[in-house]
Scaffold this motif. Structure first.
Motif, mmCIF file in Angstrom:
data_model
loop_
_atom_site.group_PDB
_atom_site.id
_atom_site.type_symbol
_atom_site.label_atom_id
_atom_site.label_comp_id
_atom_site.label_asym_id
_atom_site.label_seq_id
_atom_site.Cartn_x
_atom_site.Cartn_y
_atom_site.Cartn_z
ATOM 1 N N THR B 15 30.254 -5.237 -20.498
ATOM 2 C CA THR B 15 30.455 -5.352 -19.054
ATOM 3 C C THR B 15 29.559 -4.366 -18.304
ATOM 4 O OG1 THR B 15 32.739 -5.922 -19.504
ATOM 5 C CG2 THR B 15 32.214 -5.379 -17.236
ATOM 6 N N THR B 16 29.418 -3.156 -18.832
ATOM 7 C CA THR B 16 28.589 -2.146 -18.169
ATOM 8 C C THR B 16 27.110 -2.506 -18.260
ATOM 9 O OG1 THR B 16 30.240 -0.478 -18.746
ATOM 10 C CG2 THR B 16 28.087 0.325 -18.040
ATOM 11 N N ALA B 17 26.622 -2.803 -19.464
ATOM 12 C CA ALA B 17 25.187 -3.108 -19.630
ATOM 13 C C ALA B 17 24.804 -4.352 -18.830
ATOM 14 C CB ALA B 17 24.860 -3.300 -21.107
ATOM 15 N N GLN B 18 25.751 -5.297 -18.729
ATOM 16 C CA GLN B 18 25.506 -6.563 -18.026
ATOM 17 C C GLN B 18 25.215 -6.353 -16.539
ATOM 18 O OE1 GLN B 18 28.768 -9.242 -18.660
ATOM 19 N NE2 GLN B 18 27.657 -11.042 -17.945
ATOM 20 N N ARG B 19 25.642 -5.223 -15.996
ATOM 21 C CA ARG B 19 25.424 -4.977 -14.562
ATOM 22 C C ARG B 19 23.950 -4.899 -14.200
ATOM 23 N NH1 ARG B 19 29.853 -4.032 -12.009
ATOM 24 N NH2 ARG B 19 31.727 -3.554 -13.201
ATOM 25 N N ALA B 20 23.108 -4.581 -15.177
ATOM 26 C CA ALA B 20 21.667 -4.494 -14.892
ATOM 27 C C ALA B 20 20.968 -5.820 -15.132
ATOM 28 C CB ALA B 20 21.035 -3.413 -15.755
ATOM 29 N N VAL B 21 21.689 -6.788 -15.694
ATOM 30 C CA VAL B 21 21.059 -8.060 -16.048
ATOM 31 C C VAL B 21 21.066 -8.977 -14.836
ATOM 32 C CG1 VAL B 21 21.169 -10.072 -17.561
ATOM 33 C CG2 VAL B 21 21.790 -7.815 -18.453
ATOM 34 N N SER B 22 19.869 -9.470 -14.479
ATOM 35 C CA SER B 22 19.779 -10.389 -13.355
ATOM 36 C C SER B 22 19.827 -11.811 -13.886
ATOM 37 C CB SER B 22 18.472 -10.159 -12.604
ATOM 38 O OG SER B 22 18.202 -11.268 -11.778
ATOM 39 N N THR B 23 20.617 -12.663 -13.223
ATOM 40 C CA THR B 23 20.671 -14.061 -13.667
ATOM 41 C C THR B 23 19.431 -14.815 -13.206
ATOM 42 O OG1 THR B 23 21.946 -14.509 -11.672
ATOM 43 C CG2 THR B 23 23.181 -14.212 -13.707
ATOM 44 N N ASN B 25 16.240 -13.693 -13.419
ATOM 45 C CA ASN B 25 14.991 -13.258 -14.022
ATOM 46 C C ASN B 25 14.312 -14.377 -14.799
ATOM 47 O OD1 ASN B 25 12.997 -11.525 -15.351
ATOM 48 N ND2 ASN B 25 14.256 -9.923 -14.413
ATOM 49 N N PRO B 26 13.010 -14.596 -14.560
ATOM 50 C CA PRO B 26 12.338 -15.711 -15.228
ATOM 51 C C PRO B 26 12.080 -15.456 -16.717
ATOM 52 C CG PRO B 26 10.788 -14.490 -13.862
ATOM 53 C CD PRO B 26 12.130 -13.885 -13.644
ATOM 54 N N LEU B 27 12.097 -14.198 -17.165
ATOM 55 C CA LEU B 27 11.824 -13.877 -18.561
ATOM 56 C C LEU B 27 13.123 -14.048 -19.372
ATOM 57 C CD1 LEU B 27 9.270 -12.821 -20.039
ATOM 58 C CD2 LEU B 27 10.192 -10.508 -19.766
ATOM 59 N N PRO B 28 13.188 -15.059 -20.273
ATOM 60 C CA PRO B 28 14.473 -15.359 -20.938
ATOM 61 C C PRO B 28 15.109 -14.162 -21.638
ATOM 62 C CG PRO B 28 12.869 -17.086 -21.400
ATOM 63 C CD PRO B 28 12.133 -15.999 -20.678
ATOM 64 N N VAL B 29 14.298 -13.321 -22.282
ATOM 65 C CA VAL B 29 14.892 -12.228 -23.055
ATOM 66 C C VAL B 29 15.643 -11.246 -22.142
ATOM 67 C CG1 VAL B 29 12.905 -10.654 -23.005
ATOM 68 C CG2 VAL B 29 14.443 -10.650 -24.990
ATOM 69 N N LEU B 30 15.285 -11.201 -20.869
ATOM 70 C CA LEU B 30 15.964 -10.290 -19.932
ATOM 71 C C LEU B 30 17.352 -10.798 -19.527
ATOM 72 C CD1 LEU B 30 13.164 -8.960 -17.588
ATOM 73 C CD2 LEU B 30 14.216 -7.876 -19.575
ATOM 74 N N SER B 31 17.674 -12.042 -19.893
ATOM 75 C CA SER B 31 19.050 -12.509 -19.684
ATOM 76 C C SER B 31 19.974 -11.955 -20.757
ATOM 77 C CB SER B 31 19.099 -14.037 -19.693
ATOM 78 O OG SER B 31 18.807 -14.513 -20.993
ATOM 79 N N GLY B 32 19.383 -11.178 -21.677
ATOM 80 C CA GLY B 32 20.170 -10.679 -22.800
ATOM 81 C C GLY B 32 20.457 -9.198 -22.724
ATOM 82 N N ILE B 33 21.320 -8.760 -23.638
ATOM 83 C CA ILE B 33 21.621 -7.337 -23.813
ATOM 84 C C ILE B 33 21.099 -6.945 -25.195
ATOM 85 C CG2 ILE B 33 23.507 -5.687 -24.168
ATOM 86 C CD1 ILE B 33 25.146 -7.282 -22.150
ATOM 87 N N LEU B 34 20.376 -5.831 -25.240
ATOM 88 C CA LEU B 34 19.873 -5.320 -26.514
ATOM 89 C C LEU B 34 20.960 -4.493 -27.179
ATOM 90 C CD1 LEU B 34 17.559 -4.694 -28.564
ATOM 91 C CD2 LEU B 34 16.938 -2.756 -27.082
ATOM 92 N N LEU B 35 21.372 -4.919 -28.380
ATOM 93 C CA LEU B 35 22.366 -4.162 -29.154
ATOM 94 C C LEU B 35 21.640 -3.451 -30.286
ATOM 95 C CD1 LEU B 35 23.849 -6.887 -28.045
ATOM 96 C CD2 LEU B 35 25.723 -6.108 -29.496
#
Lengths: 365, 365
Positions: B15-23, B25-35
């Protein structure tokens, strides 16, 4: 018209009458609520010409009269008023001054004569159901109605009385919900289709313990009477489908399962399945059901413990329909009865045989 | 990567990391969270390339490694998992099996190498502010930022440190909010513009009693460090307007008023004023302010008791700006200082001189 009433009563009356007001109605006066003051009561009426709601609140009448005020503004204003006595006084019958403390709002309205005449509720053939019970029955049934106004019959709920049983049935042709209520007294037969919209709004205002709803039949209308509130609704013309025909007798496969466990598993499967067509597969084995979905996002394999009677079975459902049915059933444990991969699944509470819901399967390759 | 963690920790991290993720963003990998799993910790990172959030949660690492998983699906799935230990195991670095009880979900992701490298936070010139206090300061300031991305400076908050004072200032050119915080220690001067979006998200995750936020300056970036979470944000380039110049010194008219009474009156006036241009008029008299609005829906006349110093005054405001300012001020009683019908109004708490907000008047005929 000149009255004084409490903020709380005014909020209650406006909020209730407003439920019948449609924001989409092309006739401007129908965006309003008709207020009529007489006999130390204020009567508030709203209607979209299909449904009408009449609510009575106590007030001090300083001058009898009536006016139509716009429901939206009236509702927002009264909810924001301070908790002091509120005076409403009409001016020339087309606007009203709302006075509170040192302040006042003048709101423009319509002449009361412009408001359509309310059908005079003349009911016969009356049913009486406790509010809490009717609210729960409606919750169990209404999810199965269709929102599609092009096929009006399926937007309604069949209300059938015969053989001292009340039956409520709804179907959108993909699923069906059926509730039976035994009544002790002799009742005349009834077979009408009540608009789902009316019942949805009714469900929102009822639920008070120890109060009852009186349901009466008029000419092509039904009247729901509560303590201070009356719902009058037209009925839907047409013949409700023969629901008895689509409910399979018996089953080849019966599982008993915890409602919550199955619901949560199907909800998780739905998170993945919704990127596709919401199709989930159930594979019923000796002591478990395996729920799977496979989409471009990923795949899920859920196992839920069950007690099986009969044959193992594979069947596919729309996850949303199964979720709706499981949420509505209101029982900790349920039976899911299946007769084949192309026959409807029947959900029943383990306790009691007065409710069932039916979900059509999805044909898969 | 193969880890076991609790549902609650996983929800918090995602939930916290997701706050920086923009829906968007045109770059698909940026829709993700790096674990990234190492040293019995799971690090979760999200970024939209302007802001990055890094969150660390405890876990049992059975195999170190990393993967990018889609934030939206991961978030929805973990929130719906049962409260049992959760195992996450990657397969070939591009998908992950999430196991819980007897069930599992395989979710498709991206290779960790595709994720943009996170700027290494190297802060200097550090401020430390208790979480609860910073949260309240941000609430008092952020409403005055502009949503208009075409004028980036006004979407941000000026963070200025000089003379042992921290100042936070925001303005959208129609209103302005200013907070001053006295600090005891010697601080180096700072003058940067922090994106409002970063601070809005920050305000949502902070607020724990007895915890502190460490604010450090990097090269064109700012770093907010909490216990297990790091926010890294670019700064906004440009020169913040000279806010001192627009704040009038002194006043011709000062009223002291109950914040709640004035707010409720303005909110009611706004219900009518919004059908027009949200203009409300304030007429300040000896012991009251009269608030009026007049639109096609109706008209309002509100009287609120005030203590007046100085001259009577008539002025008009946009009701929405006044409501925002009154909600943000966080004080039971306020002063409203006016210098003329075309000069800004200044709102100050009666207690303390560390906050003010300014609202431009509306010119009326």
């Amino acid at each position: 018209m000149k009255i004084i009433c409490t903020r709380q009563n005014l909020i209650q009356g406006v909020t209730t009458a407003q439920r019948a007001v449609s924001t989409k109605n092309p006739l401007p006066v129908l965006s309003g609520i008709l207020l009529t003051a007489a006999n130390n009561k204020l009567e508030l009426k709203g209607t979209d010409l299909e449904m009408g709601i009449q609510c009575i609140i106590p007030c001090t009448v300083q001058e009898e009269g009536s006016i139509v005020l716009p429901a939206k503004y009236l509702g927002e204003i009264v909810r924001r008023l301070p908790d002091t006595p509120i005076q409403i006084e009409t001016q020339e019958g087309i606007n009203a001054i709302i006075r509170y403390g040192q302040s006042e709002i003048t709101i423009n309205g319509f002449h009361a004569e412009e408001f359509p005449s309310f059908p005079n509720p003349q009911g016969r053939n009356t049913l009486v159901i406790p509010e809490e019970e009717l609210k729960e029955y409606l919750r169990q049934i209404l999810f199965a109605t269709s929102p599609d106004e092009n096929r009006p019959i399926f937007t309604g709920v069949l209300l059938e009385v015969s053989d001292n049983k009340i039956k409520l049935v709804a179907t959108d042709t993909h699923r069906l919900a059926l509730k039976e209520i035994n009544v002790s007294s002799d009742l005349q037969d009834i077979n009408v289709i009540v608009p789902g919209k009316t019942l949805n709004e009714l469900a929102r205002v009822i639920g008070v313990a120890d109060k009852e709803v009186t349901i009466s039949m008029g000419d092509n209308q039904v009247i729901f009477g509560m303590e201070d509130t009356l719902f009058i609704s037209r009925l839907i013309d047409g013949q409700f489908p023969n629901y008895r025909q689509v409910i399979p007798q018996g089953y080849k496969t019966r599982i008993r399962v915890k409602t919550k466990e199955l619901l949560e598993a199907v909800e998780r499967a739905s998170l993945l399945a919704r990127v596709g067509t919401q199709i989930i597969r159930l594979s019923i084995e000796e002591d478990k059901v395996i729920i799977t979905a496979n989409t471009e996002v990923g795949r899920i394999h859920e196992e839920v413990q069950v007690y099986l009677q009969g044959d193992a079975m594979q069947i596919a459902f729309n996850a949303v329909y199964l979720i709706d049915a499981l949420r509505a059933i209101g029982s900790d444990d349920i039976y899911l009865d299946l007769s084949g991969p192309l026959s409807p699944g029947i959900l029943r509470p383990v306790e009691g045989d007065d409710y069932l819901s039916l979900v059509l399967p999805v044909r898969t390759i």
